[in-house]
Design a protein around this motif. Structure first.
Motif, PDB file in Angstrom:
ATOM      1  N   SER A  81      38.129  33.815  46.494  1.00  0.00           N
ATOM      2  CA  SER A  81      36.843  33.112  46.468  1.00  0.00           C
ATOM      3  C   SER A  81      35.670  34.078  46.519  1.00  0.00           C
ATOM      4  O   SER A  81      34.624  33.825  45.924  1.00  0.00           O
ATOM      5  CB  SER A  81      36.752  32.144  47.651  1.00  0.00           C
ATOM      6  OG  SER A  81      37.749  31.158  47.583  1.00  0.00           O
ATOM      7  N   ALA A  82      35.826  35.204  47.235  1.00  0.00           N
ATOM      8  CA  ALA A  82      34.712  36.137  47.432  1.00  0.00           C
ATOM      9  C   ALA A  82      34.677  37.268  46.423  1.00  0.00           C
ATOM     10  O   ALA A  82      33.694  38.014  46.376  1.00  0.00           O
ATOM     11  CB  ALA A  82      34.775  36.729  48.845  1.00  0.00           C
ATOM     12  N   ASN A  83      35.710  37.412  45.612  1.00  0.00           N
ATOM     13  CA  ASN A  83      35.750  38.572  44.731  1.00  0.00           C
ATOM     14  C   ASN A  83      34.672  38.470  43.659  1.00  0.00           C
ATOM     15  O   ASN A  83      34.412  37.401  43.112  1.00  0.00           O
ATOM     16  CB  ASN A  83      37.111  38.697  44.052  1.00  0.00           C
ATOM     17  CG  ASN A  83      37.228  39.980  43.263  1.00  0.00           C
ATOM     18  OD1 ASN A  83      36.861  41.051  43.738  1.00  0.00           O
ATOM     19  ND2 ASN A  83      37.728  39.886  42.046  1.00  0.00           N
ATOM     20  N   ARG A  84      34.063  39.599  43.352  1.00  0.00           N
ATOM     21  CA  ARG A  84      32.988  39.637  42.363  1.00  0.00           C
ATOM     22  C   ARG A  84      33.117  40.907  41.537  1.00  0.00           C
ATOM     23  O   ARG A  84      33.387  41.983  42.061  1.00  0.00           O
ATOM     24  CB  ARG A  84      31.619  39.567  43.042  1.00  0.00           C
ATOM     25  CG  ARG A  84      31.365  40.710  44.002  1.00  0.00           C
ATOM     26  CD  ARG A  84      30.226  40.438  44.985  1.00  0.00           C
ATOM     27  NE  ARG A  84      28.932  40.254  44.359  1.00  0.00           N
ATOM     28  CZ  ARG A  84      28.028  41.220  44.207  1.00  0.00           C
ATOM     29  NH1 ARG A  84      28.283  42.459  44.616  1.00  0.00           N
ATOM     30  NH2 ARG A  84      26.861  40.976  43.651  1.00  0.00           N
ATOM     31  N   ILE A  85      32.919  40.789  40.245  1.00  0.00           N
ATOM     32  CA  ILE A  85      32.838  41.945  39.372  1.00  0.00           C
ATOM     33  C   ILE A  85      31.644  41.722  38.443  1.00  0.00           C
ATOM     34  O   ILE A  85      30.982  40.682  38.512  1.00  0.00           O
ATOM     35  CB  ILE A  85      34.123  42.170  38.551  1.00  0.00           C
ATOM     36  CG1 ILE A  85      34.339  41.021  37.559  1.00  0.00           C
ATOM     37  CG2 ILE A  85      35.330  42.350  39.453  1.00  0.00           C
ATOM     38  CD1 ILE A  85      35.407  41.298  36.538  1.00  0.00           C
ATOM     39  N   CYS A  86      31.379  42.682  37.598  1.00  0.00           N
ATOM     40  CA  CYS A  86      30.274  42.520  36.662  1.00  0.00           C
ATOM     41  C   CYS A  86      30.702  42.980  35.279  1.00  0.00           C
ATOM     42  O   CYS A  86      31.720  43.645  35.109  1.00  0.00           O
ATOM     43  CB  CYS A  86      29.059  43.310  37.127  1.00  0.00           C
ATOM     44  SG  CYS A  86      29.331  45.087  37.156  1.00  0.00           S
ATOM     45  N   ALA A  87      29.912  42.604  34.299  1.00  0.00           N
ATOM     46  CA  ALA A  87      30.151  43.032  32.919  1.00  0.00           C
ATOM     47  C   ALA A  87      28.822  43.042  32.184  1.00  0.00           C
ATOM     48  O   ALA A  87      27.881  42.338  32.557  1.00  0.00           O
ATOM     49  CB  ALA A  87      31.142  42.101  32.227  1.00  0.00           C
ATOM     50  N   ARG A 136      50.048  50.541  41.194  1.00  0.00           N
ATOM     51  CA  ARG A 136      49.369  49.338  41.672  1.00  0.00           C
ATOM     52  C   ARG A 136      50.196  48.729  42.793  1.00  0.00           C
ATOM     53  O   ARG A 136      51.315  48.265  42.573  1.00  0.00           O
ATOM     54  CB  ARG A 136      49.175  48.316  40.546  1.00  0.00           C
ATOM     55  CG  ARG A 136      48.193  47.201  40.944  1.00  0.00           C
ATOM     56  CD  ARG A 136      48.004  46.193  39.824  1.00  0.00           C
ATOM     57  NE  ARG A 136      47.547  46.778  38.576  1.00  0.00           N
ATOM     58  CZ  ARG A 136      46.292  47.125  38.318  1.00  0.00           C
ATOM     59  NH1 ARG A 136      45.374  46.975  39.241  1.00  0.00           N
ATOM     60  NH2 ARG A 136      45.972  47.645  37.149  1.00  0.00           N
ATOM     61  N   ARG A 137      49.641  48.754  43.997  1.00  0.00           N
ATOM     62  CA  ARG A 137      50.361  48.259  45.165  1.00  0.00           C
ATOM     63  C   ARG A 137      50.526  46.747  45.074  1.00  0.00           C
ATOM     64  O   ARG A 137      49.573  46.016  44.846  1.00  0.00           O
ATOM     65  CB  ARG A 137      49.606  48.648  46.435  1.00  0.00           C
ATOM     66  CG  ARG A 137      50.350  48.411  47.725  1.00  0.00           C
ATOM     67  CD  ARG A 137      49.718  49.201  48.847  1.00  0.00           C
ATOM     68  NE  ARG A 137      48.280  48.974  48.918  1.00  0.00           N
ATOM     69  CZ  ARG A 137      47.422  49.838  49.471  1.00  0.00           C
ATOM     70  NH1 ARG A 137      47.859  50.979  49.976  1.00  0.00           N
ATOM     71  NH2 ARG A 137      46.143  49.559  49.516  1.00  0.00           N
ATOM     72  N   GLN A 138      51.752  46.303  45.256  1.00  0.00           N
ATOM     73  CA  GLN A 138      52.070  44.899  45.018  1.00  0.00           C
ATOM     74  C   GLN A 138      51.359  43.964  45.987  1.00  0.00           C
ATOM     75  O   GLN A 138      50.895  42.891  45.598  1.00  0.00           O
ATOM     76  CB  GLN A 138      53.590  44.691  45.148  1.00  0.00           C
ATOM     77  CG  GLN A 138      54.048  43.270  44.873  1.00  0.00           C
ATOM     78  CD  GLN A 138      55.555  43.162  44.852  1.00  0.00           C
ATOM     79  OE1 GLN A 138      56.232  43.924  44.177  1.00  0.00           O
ATOM     80  NE2 GLN A 138      56.087  42.227  45.617  1.00  0.00           N
ATOM     81  N   LYS A 139      51.214  44.356  47.233  1.00  0.00           N
ATOM     82  CA  LYS A 139      50.704  43.414  48.240  1.00  0.00           C
ATOM     83  C   LYS A 139      49.235  43.080  48.062  1.00  0.00           C
ATOM     84  O   LYS A 139      48.794  42.001  48.469  1.00  0.00           O
ATOM     85  CB  LYS A 139      50.946  43.953  49.650  1.00  0.00           C
ATOM     86  CG  LYS A 139      50.108  45.158  50.026  1.00  0.00           C
ATOM     87  CD  LYS A 139      50.377  45.572  51.466  1.00  0.00           C
ATOM     88  CE  LYS A 139      49.503  46.757  51.882  1.00  0.00           C
ATOM     89  NZ  LYS A 139      49.738  47.159  53.281  1.00  0.00           N
ATOM     90  N   ASP A 140      48.446  43.981  47.470  1.00  0.00           N
ATOM     91  CA  ASP A 140      47.019  43.701  47.353  1.00  0.00           C
ATOM     92  C   ASP A 140      46.410  44.083  46.006  1.00  0.00           C
ATOM     93  O   ASP A 140      45.216  43.894  45.786  1.00  0.00           O
ATOM     94  CB  ASP A 140      46.240  44.404  48.469  1.00  0.00           C
ATOM     95  CG  ASP A 140      46.409  45.922  48.452  1.00  0.00           C
ATOM     96  OD1 ASP A 140      47.056  46.447  47.527  1.00  0.00           O
ATOM     97  OD2 ASP A 140      45.896  46.576  49.374  1.00  0.00           O
ATOM     98  N   VAL A 175      45.569  40.181  38.768  1.00  0.00           N
ATOM     99  CA  VAL A 175      46.388  40.060  39.970  1.00  0.00           C
ATOM    100  C   VAL A 175      45.703  39.093  40.925  1.00  0.00           C
ATOM    101  O   VAL A 175      44.501  38.830  40.812  1.00  0.00           O
ATOM    102  CB  VAL A 175      46.593  41.436  40.637  1.00  0.00           C
ATOM    103  CG1 VAL A 175      47.319  42.371  39.692  1.00  0.00           C
ATOM    104  CG2 VAL A 175      45.266  42.043  41.076  1.00  0.00           C
ATOM    105  N   PRO A 176      46.445  38.532  41.909  1.00  0.00           N
ATOM    106  CA  PRO A 176      45.859  37.474  42.747  1.00  0.00           C
ATOM    107  C   PRO A 176      44.638  37.893  43.548  1.00  0.00           C
ATOM    108  O   PRO A 176      43.737  37.080  43.770  1.00  0.00           O
ATOM    109  CB  PRO A 176      47.023  37.067  43.663  1.00  0.00           C
ATOM    110  CG  PRO A 176      48.037  38.151  43.550  1.00  0.00           C
ATOM    111  CD  PRO A 176      47.879  38.717  42.190  1.00  0.00           C
ATOM    112  N   SER A 177      44.580  39.152  43.989  1.00  0.00           N
ATOM    113  CA  SER A 177      43.437  39.564  44.809  1.00  0.00           C
ATOM    114  C   SER A 177      42.123  39.444  44.035  1.00  0.00           C
ATOM    115  O   SER A 177      41.062  39.278  44.626  1.00  0.00           O
ATOM    116  CB  SER A 177      43.625  41.002  45.314  1.00  0.00           C
ATOM    117  OG  SER A 177      43.674  41.911  44.235  1.00  0.00           O
ATOM    118  N   TYR A 178      42.185  39.528  42.706  1.00  0.00           N
ATOM    119  CA  TYR A 178      40.977  39.395  41.894  1.00  0.00           C
ATOM    120  C   TYR A 178      40.513  37.941  41.783  1.00  0.00           C
ATOM    121  O   TYR A 178      39.403  37.673  41.327  1.00  0.00           O
ATOM    122  CB  TYR A 178      41.222  39.937  40.487  1.00  0.00           C
ATOM    123  CG  TYR A 178      41.115  41.433  40.376  1.00  0.00           C
ATOM    124  CD1 TYR A 178      40.535  42.025  39.267  1.00  0.00           C
ATOM    125  CD2 TYR A 178      41.601  42.269  41.379  1.00  0.00           C
ATOM    126  CE1 TYR A 178      40.445  43.400  39.156  1.00  0.00           C
ATOM    127  CE2 TYR A 178      41.513  43.642  41.279  1.00  0.00           C
ATOM    128  CZ  TYR A 178      40.936  44.198  40.175  1.00  0.00           C
ATOM    129  OH  TYR A 178      40.838  45.565  40.074  1.00  0.00           O
TER     130      TYR A 178
END
Length: 609
Positions: free
Chosen positions: A586-592, A173-177, A580-583
């Motif tokens: 404001s624009a991040n979206r996932i589903c379940a 898991r790349r730290q920067k993103d 992680v912060p990238s998740y």
């Protein structure tokens, strides 16, 4: 301290006090691998060679990784042929790394002495094996792992490359993103360890490789099997080990019956996962290669909720039939002036902005209006007034994932939204129960499935005489952004002083920070410019919309997208304490799935006229 550069010695060497290795007497003074690379320390070694951390003296001492291979052939002609094959493999690795951001770039290759070397980009982060030692992976994490890695596998398989050694320690898991990077391809190992007459044999890890690969017939389906084994081990936190006599011990696989026991291990731990993910893992782990998925694209099709597939049936353990349509209709707001008949109050708060280092660069005093719903026993629900307006929804070309695109304009009418995520006290006041793991009246309620959030809205509506519902995805992002266009409403990044997330990871140039490993009471951190708290982190929040793979055809009026999608899967927004912060962008979206019950899923409610 450095490592002795004698190819057969890896003992520490201090160039400031002596120029000869105290172990083997080798002279290390001024010597560089490839006349350029300064070895710093040994990272690992095995039958194929060694891996070192190093500095590139020809490129401002940039960090890099050097892989040293020992050809297992003899004779001048055989060594020359092995070197030529190694060069061809290096070229293939170079082309992969240059054309995909989740494969380390190959910086150089060279021969020195009797060894062959690859120099690769240094990826700062940690492997999934290191994460697994901390705790088992959740279903959501496994789904995200598949979403991240399957396109990488499809990319390499389309170019006739087989990784051959997929396992948790080869996924970083790349730290920067927070992106997953596939490392340590087996092709170069294969070239250097096999005889020239047996090029198809040799590279695998027991516990991950299928039988056809161990017999010398690796294919793309072999990589998919290894990915399935990786998922099973991450879910169960069960790795193959060796006893004192060197015998393999593996509670996850029964070799006598050629049977995986990952479901049994989950049952022992009282962990359940969705039937959909279980079927995907089972198919990845089919013993016979032709019965498996034949391409990563096929897996993605199932994972992304194949539109032609009927809704999956309930497992025998499911307590009730899943309903996916709310009893009330989501309406488009007719006016931004939804507050003119409500007894509004005003509250004040600070709004701050940070730079890429997480340093505060501005602070302003602001205010917002709200009204309170009385839920009984002194418990209230605060609903903040959000003015109507326009915004650009989704991520720009340079940010985010394809599922967040295309970025598009949306006009949103005014509405009210919960100042906080629904708390455990509020949930209990309406529903009479509290399913949360991390108990506390002022903490967000979690482990709430989508249908229970809908039921909460229905009961709250009946109690108050106002129609409450979940926010549309457009409303949620509009409310979260609060007029900002940066990745976070705090600016270019976040820190654990501002958001509850996994502070072991960073988004921009900020320092690593605190990881709380649980929810925090609502209102523990500063709000956004609309006066809303915890829109980043703490707990994922359900939205009303069906899941769609991107924004092609999405509504532009702020309403929920309830057509042409998969009604079994709903949107989640905001990230959580676990991510992680990238998740948390404001624009991040996932589903379940609507029946996904997890300890980092909550919700907040919306009211409009």
């Amino acid at each position: 301290m450095q490592i002795c550069q004698n190819l057969h010695c890896s003992n520490p060497f201090n160039p400031d006090s002596n120029k000869f290795c105290m172990s083997c007497g080798h002279s290390n003074f001024g010597k560089l691998l490839g006349n350029r690379y300064r070895v710093l320390k040994l990272l690992g070694e095995g039958g194929f060679g060694k891996t070192y951390a190093a500095e590139d003296t020809g490129r401002f001492d940039d960090a890099c990784v050097i892989k040293q291979f020992f050809p297992q052939v003899s004779g001048t002609a055989a060594l020359t042929k092995a070197a030529e094959l190694f060069k061809q493999e290096a070229k293939r690795l170079f082309e992969l790394g240059e054309n995909h951001p989740q494969i380390p770039r190959l910086l150089a290759y060279f021969e020195q002495g009797s060894s062959l070397y690859l120099v690769q980009e240094f990826v700062q982060g940690q492997t999934l094996l290191a994460e697994l030692h901390q705790q088992a992976f959740s279903e959501e994490q496994i789904q995200q792992l598949l979403v991240d890695l399957l396109p990488v596998l499809q990319f390499i398989h389309d170019r006739n490359v087989i990784h051959r050694d997929i396992k948790p320690e080869n996924i970083m898991r790349r730290q920067k993103d927070g992106k997953l990077v596939l490392i340590d391809f087996g092709g170069a190992k294969q070239v250097t360890q096999t005889s020239l007459a047996r090029q198809a044999t040799g590279i695998y890890t027991i516990g991950y490789a299928p039988s056809e690969q161990m017999a010398g017939f690796a294919s793309p389906a072999s990589d998919l099997y290894a990915l399935g084994a990786t998922c099973a081990r991450l879910l169960t936190q069960s790795l193959a080990t060796q006893d004192a006599n060197g015998n393999l011990c593996d509670r996850l696989y029964d070799p006598y019956n050629a049977q995986w026991l990952w479901r049994e291990r989950l049952q022992e731990k009282d962990i359940t996962i969705s039937d959909e993910l279980g079927q995907i893992i089972d198919k990845l782990l089919k013993h016979v290669a032709r019965e498996r998925y034949q391409s990563a694209a096929e897996v993605l099709q199932d994972l992304n909720f194949n539109k032609a597939k009927v809704a999956p049936s309930l497992s025998p353990q499911s307590p009730k039939v899943i309903k996916v349509i709310p009893k009330f209709k989501s309406s488009l707001f007719q006016s931004s002036q939804v507050s003119n008949t409500l007894p509004l109050k005003t509250f004040e708060f600070d709004v701050i902005t940070v730079d890429t280092r997480g340093k505060e660069i501005s602070r302003n005093r602001s205010s917002a209006q709200f009204f309170e719903e009385e839920l009984g026993s002194g418990i209230t629900l605060e609903m903040v007034s959000i003015p109507g307006g326009k915004f650009m929804m989704g991520s720009s070309l340079k940010e985010g994932h394809e599922r967040e695109k295309p970025q598009h304009p949306v006009k949103v009418s005014g509405f009210f939204i919960g100042k906080y995520e629904v708390t455990q006290a509020q949930y209990k006041a309406i529903m009479g129960s509290n399913p949360s793991k991390f108990k506390g009246d002022t903490r967000p309620v979690e482990k709430v499935i989508w249908n229970e959030a809908i039921e909460f809205c229905e009961k709250l509506s009946h109690k108050t005489g106002r129609t409450y519902r979940l926010p549309s995805e457009a409303e949620w992002e509009y409310a979260c952004r609060a007029g900002t266009t940066t990745p976070f409403y705090f600016g270019e990044t976040i820190t654990s002083n501002l958001v509850n997330y996994d502070g072991n990871y960073v988004y921009a140039s900020e320092l690593q920070s605190n990881y709380r490993k649980q929810t925090t009471p609502v209102g523990s951190f500063l709000p956004n410019a609309f006066g809303l708290y915890d829109m980043h982190g703490n707990a994922w929040e359900w939205c009303e919309d069906y899941y769609h793979e991107n924004y092609q055809g999405a509504p532009m009026n702020g309403s929920a997208w309830l057509t042409a999608g998969d009604g079994i899967y709903r949107l989640l927004r905001g990230g959580s304490w676990y991510n992680v912060p990238s998740y948390c962008r404001s624009a991040n979206r996932i589903c379940a799935g609507v029946d996904n019950r997890n300890l980092y899923i909550s919700f907040r409610v919306v009211f409009s006229k």
